[in-house]
Design an enzyme around this catalytic site. Structure first.
Site, PDB file in Angstrom:
ATOM      1  N   TYR A  66     -10.699 -36.838 -69.437  1.00  0.00           N
ATOM      2  CA  TYR A  66     -11.681 -37.873 -69.094  1.00  0.00           C
ATOM      3  C   TYR A  66     -11.498 -38.456 -67.698  1.00  0.00           C
ATOM      4  O   TYR A  66     -12.472 -38.830 -67.064  1.00  0.00           O
ATOM      5  CB  TYR A  66     -11.581 -39.054 -70.079  1.00  0.00           C
ATOM      6  N   ARG A  87     -17.608 -29.947 -83.355  1.00  0.00           N
ATOM      7  CA  ARG A  87     -16.192 -30.236 -83.587  1.00  0.00           C
ATOM      8  C   ARG A  87     -16.096 -31.523 -84.402  1.00  0.00           C
ATOM      9  O   ARG A  87     -16.518 -32.580 -83.948  1.00  0.00           O
ATOM     10  CB  ARG A  87     -15.452 -30.391 -82.251  1.00  0.00           C
ATOM     11  N   ASP A 107     -14.824 -48.888 -92.119  1.00  0.00           N
ATOM     12  CA  ASP A 107     -15.251 -48.934 -93.527  1.00  0.00           C
ATOM     13  C   ASP A 107     -16.600 -48.245 -93.734  1.00  0.00           C
ATOM     14  O   ASP A 107     -16.779 -47.512 -94.713  1.00  0.00           O
ATOM     15  CB  ASP A 107     -15.369 -50.388 -94.013  1.00  0.00           C
ATOM     16  N   HIS A 109      -6.869 -35.615 -87.081  1.00  0.00           N
ATOM     17  CA  HIS A 109      -7.345 -36.452 -85.970  1.00  0.00           C
ATOM     18  C   HIS A 109      -6.965 -37.907 -86.272  1.00  0.00           C
ATOM     19  O   HIS A 109      -7.813 -38.755 -86.515  1.00  0.00           O
ATOM     20  CB  HIS A 109      -8.858 -36.281 -85.784  1.00  0.00           C
TER      21      HIS A 109
END
Ligand code: PNW
Length: 481
Positions: A316, A84, A59, A129
């Site tokens: 990762y 990005r 929020d 995304h």
């Protein structure tokens, strides 16, 4: 100005790009301000307070909708070449469709992009995304093929509105997480559990939507705008648990199921053979009439093939992989259909995220595999970074993580001739880490989520990254001359 030389071969080319990444839902806040529509994360985290840790949601988060100038100042301070970030579909198009454009949303991204340009920072824009407008989920979401044209209209609008100032576009961030976590196991929004069915329909439509956006750019915008359109695909490096041929094969299969599912149709044409054969065999054994993996027509295969000007790679962690001794014949998700087992070694250091382990040696191996598999595409590492719980300013663990993985990128370039033109650290800021809420912190800048203006403070890693950018060298491996 001083000049730097490497003590070894760890110097990056002078034009190598070093940037930082974020995404709209994770940083913007202002979830219902100025005409923004509701997205699937707003909806999920508002209606189900147990989905995320502590009931955290986006929020307000970093409030970057109001603090974007400060964010750009932080980027400037880092001295990155590029930033990005992603466009919130529902901020531009509250209901997802192009019949209703939210001018305040257009204004916000125009302001952000011109602030970046004024500071000589190249915008790298992710079109999607993970924050699908809820209205489009109500119409079926990614498993439903009507979304292909709706996405294409949205992408065209982005090119038209912002394309004079944006030269690098990414159609999708990590479609695997969208489809598997969103529609397979249901751990991400919209939280739908349809393993091995909705999950594959999602992948099928995402690939067609990606290709359509690329063709639109290629035909309608490239001649004037002269930019590039790519896609971001994530994968672990899957290390064979032993050097038995079964485990080697298991590693290759897992790479095809995670990376190949999305990369093979785009770079080589069609789904990987091992996916087609495994899923078909299992589907028939499970009583289906045909494979749960949808088929592309020959025309579709041609249409999708060759639709990336560059490849973004998010990496990762590594995992160990072995062949499964006892097959679960009933399992249907891609993580059952692959028929391998994966785990993390106990000896690997962990980050705060349950899936994050410190395995820098995996970077070079994954980049090399991609090079060989897809004919040496132009690549950029679009995400890599380290999470802790406390957001400490003395983030030595983050520094050594980044240094180790960057070293792997450089080794892949020097030793394997991998064509990497940049690296983008995740993340500029501590932010809303999806269902892990504010408990997993990836930022180079600390954010005080208890202060009204979400005060940002540089961590030690800012100084480290500034030095890497200035010297093009992994700091303790170069000297001033
Ligand atoms: C990426 N995994 O997500 C996303 O692109 C970012 O939005 C996110 O904040 C960042 O990485 C850190 O999580 C991932 O399970 C989520 O391996 C899960 C995985 C990998 C990446």
């Amino acid at each position: 100005a001083s000049c730097y030389a490497a003590l070894n071969n760890k110097k990056f080319p002078a034009d190598f790009m070093f940037g930082a990444a974020t995404s709209s839902y994770q940083i913007e806040g202002a979830w219902n301000e100025d005409g923004k529509g509701e997205n699937i994360w707003d909806y999920l985290l508002h209606t189900n307070r147990t989905y995320s840790l502590n009931g955290d949601n986006g929020d307000t988060t970093c409030n970057s909708y109001h603090n974007y100038k400060e964010d750009v100042a932080l980027l400037k301070n880092l001295n990155v070449t590029h930033y990005r970030f992603s466009i919130a579909w529902a901020r531009l198009l509250p209901n997802g469709h192009i019949n209703e454009i939210n001018e305040a949303g257009v204004e916000y991204y125009k302001n952000l992009i011109s602030e970046l340009r004024a500071n000589n920072i190249e915008p790298f824009v992710t079109i999607y995304h993970w924050d699908l407008p809820q209205a489009l989920q109500d119409e079926g979401g990614w498993p439903s093929s009507n979304i292909i044209d709706v996405y294409a209209d949205y992408a065209r609008l982005c090119f038209r509105l912002f394309g004079l100032d944006v030269k690098y576009w990414m159609t999708f961030n990590e479609p695997k997480q969208t489809c598997w976590q969103g529609y397979g196991v249901g751990t991400n929004a919209p939280g739908i559990k349809s393993p091995g069915i909705g999950e594959y329909w999602c992948a099928h439509n995402v690939l067609k939507a990606h290709a359509k956006a690329w063709h639109i750019y290629d035909e309608e915008f490239r001649p004037r705008q002269k930019g590039q359109v790519g896609i971001v695909i994530d994968s672990n490096w899957w290390e064979p648990a032993t050097n038995s041929s079964e485990d080697q094969e298991a590693s290759e299969t897992k790479l095809q199921f995670t990376f190949g599912l999305y990369a093979n149709p785009i770079f080589n044409g069609d789904y990987p053979e091992v996916m087609k054969s495994h899923i078909k065999r299992r589907s028939l054994a499970q009583g289906f009439q045909k494979s749960r993996l949808p088929e592309f027509t020959p025309k579709e295969i041609e249409y999708i093939k060759g639709t990336a000007d560059f490849l973004g790679v998010n990496m990762y962690s590594a995992s160990l992989v072995a062949a499964k001794q006892n097959q679960d014949v009933d399992g249907m998700g891609f993580d059952h259909d692959d028929e391998v087992k994966v785990w993390y070694s106990e000896s690997w250091k962990k980050g705060a995220s349950p899936w994050l382990v410190v395995t820098p040696w995996g970077m070079q191996k994954l980049l090399r595999w991609i090079k060989n598999q897809y004919n040496n595409p132009r690549m950029i590492v679009t995400e890599n970074g380290y999470s802790d719980y406390d957001g400490t300013l003395n983030d030595d663990d983050r520094i050594s993580y980044i240094q180790g993985y960057l070293s792997g990128v450089r080794d892949a370039m020097v030793e394997d001739g991998v064509n990497v033109f940049g690296y983008t650290v995740w993340s500029l800021l501590d932010n809303l880490e999806w269902v892990y809420g504010f408990t997993n912190k990836f930022g180079l800048y600390h954010v005080d989520f208890n202060s009204p203006n979400r005060t940002r403070t540089a961590k030690k890693s800012v100084g480290f990254y500034q030095n890497v950018i200035r010297t093009k060298c992994l700091v303790d491996e170069c000297i001033e001359i």
